[in-house]
Design a protein around this motif. Sequence first.
Motif, PDB file in Angstrom:
ATOM      1  N   ASN A 118     -24.302 -56.718 -12.831  1.00  0.00           N
ATOM      2  CA  ASN A 118     -24.278 -57.772 -13.631  1.00  0.00           C
ATOM      3  C   ASN A 118     -25.449 -58.853 -13.399  1.00  0.00           C
ATOM      4  N   VAL A 119     -26.264 -58.756 -14.554  1.00  0.00           N
ATOM      5  CA  VAL A 119     -27.506 -59.457 -14.409  1.00  0.00           C
ATOM      6  C   VAL A 119     -27.707 -61.012 -14.984  1.00  0.00           C
ATOM      7  N   HIS A 120     -28.016 -61.702 -13.972  1.00  0.00           N
ATOM      8  CA  HIS A 120     -27.958 -63.095 -14.503  1.00  0.00           C
ATOM      9  C   HIS A 120     -29.449 -63.560 -14.895  1.00  0.00           C
ATOM     10  N   TYR A 121     -29.582 -63.924 -15.927  1.00  0.00           N
ATOM     11  CA  TYR A 121     -31.012 -64.367 -16.505  1.00  0.00           C
ATOM     12  C   TYR A 121     -31.280 -65.787 -16.497  1.00  0.00           C
ATOM     13  N   LEU A 122     -32.147 -66.312 -15.610  1.00  0.00           N
ATOM     14  CA  LEU A 122     -32.525 -67.595 -15.759  1.00  0.00           C
ATOM     15  C   LEU A 122     -33.605 -68.121 -16.585  1.00  0.00           C
ATOM     16  N   PRO A 123     -33.746 -68.944 -17.223  1.00  0.00           N
ATOM     17  CA  PRO A 123     -34.648 -69.348 -18.183  1.00  0.00           C
ATOM     18  C   PRO A 123     -35.970 -69.987 -17.381  1.00  0.00           C
ATOM     19  N   VAL A 124     -36.800 -69.034 -16.979  1.00  0.00           N
ATOM     20  CA  VAL A 124     -37.923 -69.409 -16.513  1.00  0.00           C
ATOM     21  C   VAL A 124     -39.288 -68.534 -17.082  1.00  0.00           C
ATOM     22  N   PRO A 180     -52.073 -72.119 -11.207  1.00  0.00           N
ATOM     23  CA  PRO A 180     -51.154 -73.210 -11.078  1.00  0.00           C
ATOM     24  C   PRO A 180     -49.831 -73.212 -11.842  1.00  0.00           C
ATOM     25  N   ALA A 181     -50.004 -72.558 -13.194  1.00  0.00           N
ATOM     26  CA  ALA A 181     -48.872 -72.172 -14.162  1.00  0.00           C
ATOM     27  C   ALA A 181     -47.694 -71.120 -13.292  1.00  0.00           C
ATOM     28  N   ARG A 182     -48.572 -70.155 -12.721  1.00  0.00           N
ATOM     29  CA  ARG A 182     -47.931 -68.917 -11.913  1.00  0.00           C
ATOM     30  C   ARG A 182     -46.887 -69.713 -10.893  1.00  0.00           C
ATOM     31  N   ILE A 183     -47.681 -70.705  -9.949  1.00  0.00           N
ATOM     32  CA  ILE A 183     -47.063 -71.290  -8.810  1.00  0.00           C
ATOM     33  C   ILE A 183     -45.995 -72.271  -9.317  1.00  0.00           C
ATOM     34  N   LYS A 184     -46.018 -72.826 -10.480  1.00  0.00           N
ATOM     35  CA  LYS A 184     -44.860 -73.665 -11.184  1.00  0.00           C
ATOM     36  C   LYS A 184     -43.767 -72.737 -11.425  1.00  0.00           C
ATOM     37  N   ALA A 185     -43.799 -71.417 -12.061  1.00  0.00           N
ATOM     38  CA  ALA A 185     -42.879 -70.753 -12.538  1.00  0.00           C
ATOM     39  C   ALA A 185     -42.259 -70.059 -11.146  1.00  0.00           C
ATOM     40  N   PHE A 186     -43.014 -69.675 -10.229  1.00  0.00           N
ATOM     41  CA  PHE A 186     -42.464 -69.164  -8.962  1.00  0.00           C
ATOM     42  C   PHE A 186     -41.459 -70.324  -8.210  1.00  0.00           C
ATOM     43  N   LEU A 187     -41.875 -71.588  -8.310  1.00  0.00           N
ATOM     44  CA  LEU A 187     -41.021 -72.428  -7.406  1.00  0.00           C
ATOM     45  C   LEU A 187     -39.869 -72.895  -8.446  1.00  0.00           C
ATOM     46  N   LYS A 188     -39.952 -72.937  -9.589  1.00  0.00           N
ATOM     47  CA  LYS A 188     -38.768 -73.154 -10.463  1.00  0.00           C
ATOM     48  C   LYS A 188     -37.720 -72.192 -10.308  1.00  0.00           C
ATOM     49  N   PHE A 189     -38.188 -70.761 -10.488  1.00  0.00           N
ATOM     50  CA  PHE A 189     -37.239 -69.616 -10.269  1.00  0.00           C
ATOM     51  C   PHE A 189     -36.455 -69.682  -8.831  1.00  0.00           C
ATOM     52  N   SER A 190     -37.348 -70.018  -7.900  1.00  0.00           N
ATOM     53  CA  SER A 190     -36.713 -70.187  -6.609  1.00  0.00           C
ATOM     54  C   SER A 190     -35.661 -71.261  -6.626  1.00  0.00           C
ATOM     55  N   TRP A 191     -35.866 -72.152  -7.147  1.00  0.00           N
ATOM     56  CA  TRP A 191     -34.776 -73.392  -6.983  1.00  0.00           C
ATOM     57  C   TRP A 191     -33.811 -72.972  -7.833  1.00  0.00           C
ATOM     58  N   GLN A 192     -33.994 -72.568  -9.133  1.00  0.00           N
ATOM     59  CA  GLN A 192     -32.708 -72.152  -9.921  1.00  0.00           C
ATOM     60  C   GLN A 192     -32.059 -70.890  -9.271  1.00  0.00           C
ATOM     61  N   SER A 193     -32.713 -69.862  -8.611  1.00  0.00           N
ATOM     62  CA  SER A 193     -31.872 -68.868  -8.289  1.00  0.00           C
ATOM     63  C   SER A 193     -31.097 -69.354  -6.914  1.00  0.00           C
ATOM     64  N   ARG A 231     -29.605 -71.944  -6.336  1.00  0.00           N
ATOM     65  CA  ARG A 231     -28.584 -72.829  -6.711  1.00  0.00           C
ATOM     66  C   ARG A 231     -27.439 -71.834  -7.313  1.00  0.00           C
ATOM     67  N   LEU A 232     -27.976 -70.739  -8.194  1.00  0.00           N
ATOM     68  CA  LEU A 232     -27.045 -69.690  -8.569  1.00  0.00           C
ATOM     69  C   LEU A 232     -26.386 -69.011  -7.503  1.00  0.00           C
ATOM     70  N   PRO A 246     -34.588 -68.257  -1.562  1.00  0.00           N
ATOM     71  CA  PRO A 246     -32.931 -68.502  -1.605  1.00  0.00           C
ATOM     72  C   PRO A 246     -32.188 -67.285  -0.565  1.00  0.00           C
ATOM     73  N   ALA A 247     -33.067 -66.173  -0.040  1.00  0.00           N
ATOM     74  CA  ALA A 247     -32.419 -65.212   0.660  1.00  0.00           C
ATOM     75  C   ALA A 247     -32.465 -65.798   2.128  1.00  0.00           C
ATOM     76  N   LEU A 248     -33.518 -66.606   2.391  1.00  0.00           N
ATOM     77  CA  LEU A 248     -33.522 -67.371   3.848  1.00  0.00           C
ATOM     78  C   LEU A 248     -32.528 -68.437   3.851  1.00  0.00           C
ATOM     79  N   LEU A 249     -32.433 -69.073   2.632  1.00  0.00           N
ATOM     80  CA  LEU A 249     -31.446 -70.181   2.737  1.00  0.00           C
ATOM     81  C   LEU A 249     -29.931 -69.557   2.835  1.00  0.00           C
ATOM     82  N   LEU A 250     -29.590 -68.632   2.412  1.00  0.00           N
ATOM     83  CA  LEU A 250     -28.368 -67.971   2.165  1.00  0.00           C
ATOM     84  C   LEU A 250     -28.081 -67.583   3.970  1.00  0.00           C
TER      85      LEU A 250
END
Length: 387
Positions: A55-61, A70-83, A85-86, A108-112
């Motif tokens: 079951n694959v969950h696709y996040l819009p990042v 800088p754009a890569r770091i932004k994408a990394f952090l955005k995915f980290s936040w959204q993943s 939450r999910l 997210p692994a560490l927080l879980l």
Amino acid sequence: MRILYLHQYFRKPSEGGALRSYYLSSALAKAGHEVELITAYNGKTYKTETIAGVNVHYLPVAYDNRFGFPARIKAFLKFSWQSTRLAFKLENIDVCFATSTPLTIGIPALLLKKFRGTPYIFEVRDLWPEAPVQLGYIRNELLKTVLFWFEKLLYRNAAKIVALSPGMVAGVKKYKLPVPVFLIPNIADCQFFQPVFTEKISTLEPFIISYLGTLGRANRVDFLLDIARICQEKNLQQVKFIIAGSGAESRHLKQKAQKLNLHNVEFAGHFNRKQVQKLLNRSAATYTSFDKIPVLQTNSPNKFFDSLAAGKLCLVNTNGWLQDLVEKNNCGFYADPHQPAVFVQKLLPFLTDATFLKTCQQNARNLAEQEFSREKLSRQFVSLFGQ
């Protein structure tokens, strides 16, 4: 067992690109585990899809290899936040598997683990942040300190660690942490890729050397253009180079090829898996390229293992374990990327001796079957979840 699999760059076969997570997550599902995989895509909304029992969950990042740092770091952090939450919305997760890069996949692994007690297995695909530090992307000393501290924190809290090469295993073990580290290299799909060996050589038929993969700063495909220039100067008309890939350096490489007036180089663009298969069937050899930086010698590039499975002469420009593999198994050769003339000299015997070339190609296929087959490495991976 209910497993959460985290990978920002998951790809399925129809898309091309690295398929390690597709192979391994589907192996878990086939073994009877329930797998929830969180990834990202360049879309606008969240969506789900069942792929090979996963079951694959696709996040819009959005992410692109042409992004600046800088754009890569932004994408990394955005995915980290959204993943994250999910991940906390998914119930009854027994274990989490997080595969880098980037290192932020571990958040997210560490927080879980901290808030739900969910153990995690961490996979090291690149020594991060060592790679961007050596490449010069990260220069701030405070940031370096924080990132290396975070790397060690992720390793220390993992139940197990998987690394893709002996060099990566050493890079993890230097921290001397009481965490077991397992070597599971990239996979050779010996079912999908069937070898087409060279039976004869003719100066009328092209001897194709293909490059497959990312055209990025770390790959330095400029080295291949330098080789093409020497081949053209020596009038080796049968040698043709096909570059199938995309990335931040694509425009630069095309401009350089044009400036050098190279008639033996073709830029084919990004290939899907079926196109890669067809190109490998036409190729006599493949070229695996990385910049001459120590950390890149530890890499485990998936296209190298596709080349082994397809039974191609494997030409590499990095010291370390890839050089050891091709030389010890007599399935290719290493040449210093700063000495293109030496590369061409080493190539010459293969341009005239079909028996020698075929033997090396068969050795490549044998290595794929014996050491890196999808079946063998998938079994090793699945066994981690039963120990």
